[in-house]
Scaffold this motif. Sequence first.
Motif, mmCIF file in Angstrom:
data_model
loop_
_atom_site.group_PDB
_atom_site.id
_atom_site.type_symbol
_atom_site.label_atom_id
_atom_site.label_comp_id
_atom_site.label_asym_id
_atom_site.label_seq_id
_atom_site.Cartn_x
_atom_site.Cartn_y
_atom_site.Cartn_z
ATOM 1 N N ASN A 1 0.834 -1.201 0.000
ATOM 2 C CA ASN A 1 0.000 0.000 0.000
ATOM 3 C C ASN A 1 0.867 1.249 0.000
ATOM 4 N N ALA A 2 0.864 1.952 -1.098
ATOM 5 C CA ALA A 2 1.501 3.273 -1.154
ATOM 6 C C ALA A 2 0.533 4.223 -1.853
ATOM 7 N N ALA A 3 -0.776 4.004 -1.614
ATOM 8 C CA ALA A 3 -1.848 4.827 -2.190
ATOM 9 C C ALA A 3 -1.646 4.999 -3.708
ATOM 10 N N CYS A 4 -1.707 6.240 -4.184
ATOM 11 C CA CYS A 4 -1.694 6.465 -5.635
ATOM 12 C C CYS A 4 -0.323 6.191 -6.263
ATOM 13 N N SER A 5 0.720 6.040 -5.444
ATOM 14 C CA SER A 5 2.035 5.647 -5.973
ATOM 15 C C SER A 5 2.191 4.130 -5.929
ATOM 16 N N GLY A 6 1.162 3.434 -5.475
ATOM 17 C CA GLY A 6 1.285 1.998 -5.188
ATOM 18 C C GLY A 6 1.735 1.152 -6.364
ATOM 19 N N PHE A 7 1.144 1.400 -7.554
ATOM 20 C CA PHE A 7 1.531 0.577 -8.701
ATOM 21 C C PHE A 7 3.008 0.776 -9.009
ATOM 22 N N LEU A 8 3.435 2.029 -8.961
ATOM 23 C CA LEU A 8 4.832 2.338 -9.280
ATOM 24 C C LEU A 8 5.783 1.692 -8.265
ATOM 25 N N PHE A 9 5.413 1.762 -6.991
ATOM 26 C CA PHE A 9 6.262 1.173 -5.952
ATOM 27 C C PHE A 9 6.271 -0.362 -6.079
ATOM 28 N N ALA A 10 5.137 -0.936 -6.442
ATOM 29 C CA ALA A 10 5.077 -2.394 -6.629
ATOM 30 C C ALA A 10 5.929 -2.809 -7.827
ATOM 31 N N MET A 11 5.868 -1.989 -8.874
ATOM 32 C CA MET A 11 6.671 -2.269 -10.076
ATOM 33 C C MET A 11 8.161 -2.206 -9.748
ATOM 34 N N HIS A 12 8.530 -1.235 -8.920
ATOM 35 C CA HIS A 12 9.935 -1.104 -8.513
ATOM 36 C C HIS A 12 10.372 -2.343 -7.726
#
Length: 323
Positions: free
Chosen positions: A108-119
């Motif tokens: 869970n990183a809210a609206c940055s979540g996809f990007l953080f998961a991709m990283h």
Amino acid sequence: MAIKLKGTGRALPDRVVTNEELVALVDTSDEWIRERTGIGSRHVSTGETVADLAVAAAKKALEDAGATGDEVELILVASCSSEMALPCVACQVQSAIGAHKAVAFDLNAACSGFLFAMHTADAYMASGIYHNALVIGAEVLSKIVNWEDRGTCILFGDGAGAAYFAKDPESQTPLPYVQRSDGTKGQVLACGQHAHKNAFYEGEDNLQYVTMDGREVFRFATRQVPEAILELLGKTALEPDDIDCYVLHQANRRIIESIAKRLQVDIAKFPSNVERVGNTSSASIPILLDELRKEGRIKPGMKVVLSGFGAGLTYGACLLELS
Ligand code: COA
């Protein structure tokens, strides 16, 4: 680069709620919402759960990639609105797609979540731990939004997007990334969804909805995101104009326009679906990515910058070269 984008998919609830319908709920107007946000309508769940949407998007991404569930080694779901605390959404996706050998967890990183998961997926693959990853952003924000608060209920929508990545066997180099968190600004955009309630607690059942200081979020996004993108490009030999397409978190058209202006890049390189989809938090980047791939607007050979920002506060950017 260690990872290659192989397939994408998206799932949106059928029910579309227009700005005109919101006028019946709160003191607002289609004109005000369009002018301040660029949003005209959003998809709203009439029963679909975060897991339902995540599974549907995941299946489409696998189909697009020509892959099957039993090949998948890592499943990451970014979400801040799952109905279920346990099991995590990623394990529900694992079960639904038959990814029996995958490791699955949520982030869970809210609206940055996809990007953080991709990283996270990129780092696992660059280090050789996993050879592929299904990365999903999925949200049903409509149940954590206060439909009596005109400052927030007009902004958000429900949906899921998924991307399937495979390791490039010839590269160990992680994607260029900038990733930041600032927990001191947490209250600017918050949601106390899980009330404090146990056998020993005597206070009220204080279920809470999303609260937001809109102006502060606006200032944060328009300052930090261009800086993060410039820092990202500073890690490469690229100038802002060398990028073919900027896939930004779809929070608000004015934020996107302001970022394009600060970077001095033609707004045509900043495609947007916020008019139809609203802000779907962690799902917004993969939903737009899928639309652009399926419409042929982003193609192999292109350099794409992805950038997310949101509650936490969190923000980041990465460069993806499509092959
Ligand atoms: N309809 C009509 N009027 C509204 C309204 C609505 N939906 N929401 C707020 N208003 C009113 C306010 O009450 C205020 O009225 P007042 O002057 O009588 O007090 C007036 O409009 C201006 O409010 P303000 O909050 O200053 O508006 P704004 O220009 O900052 O726009 C946002 C509000 C939310 C659209 C804007 O701040 C924004 O986009 N912020 C970023 C939000 C975001 O993207 N969040 C998610 C990030 S991941």
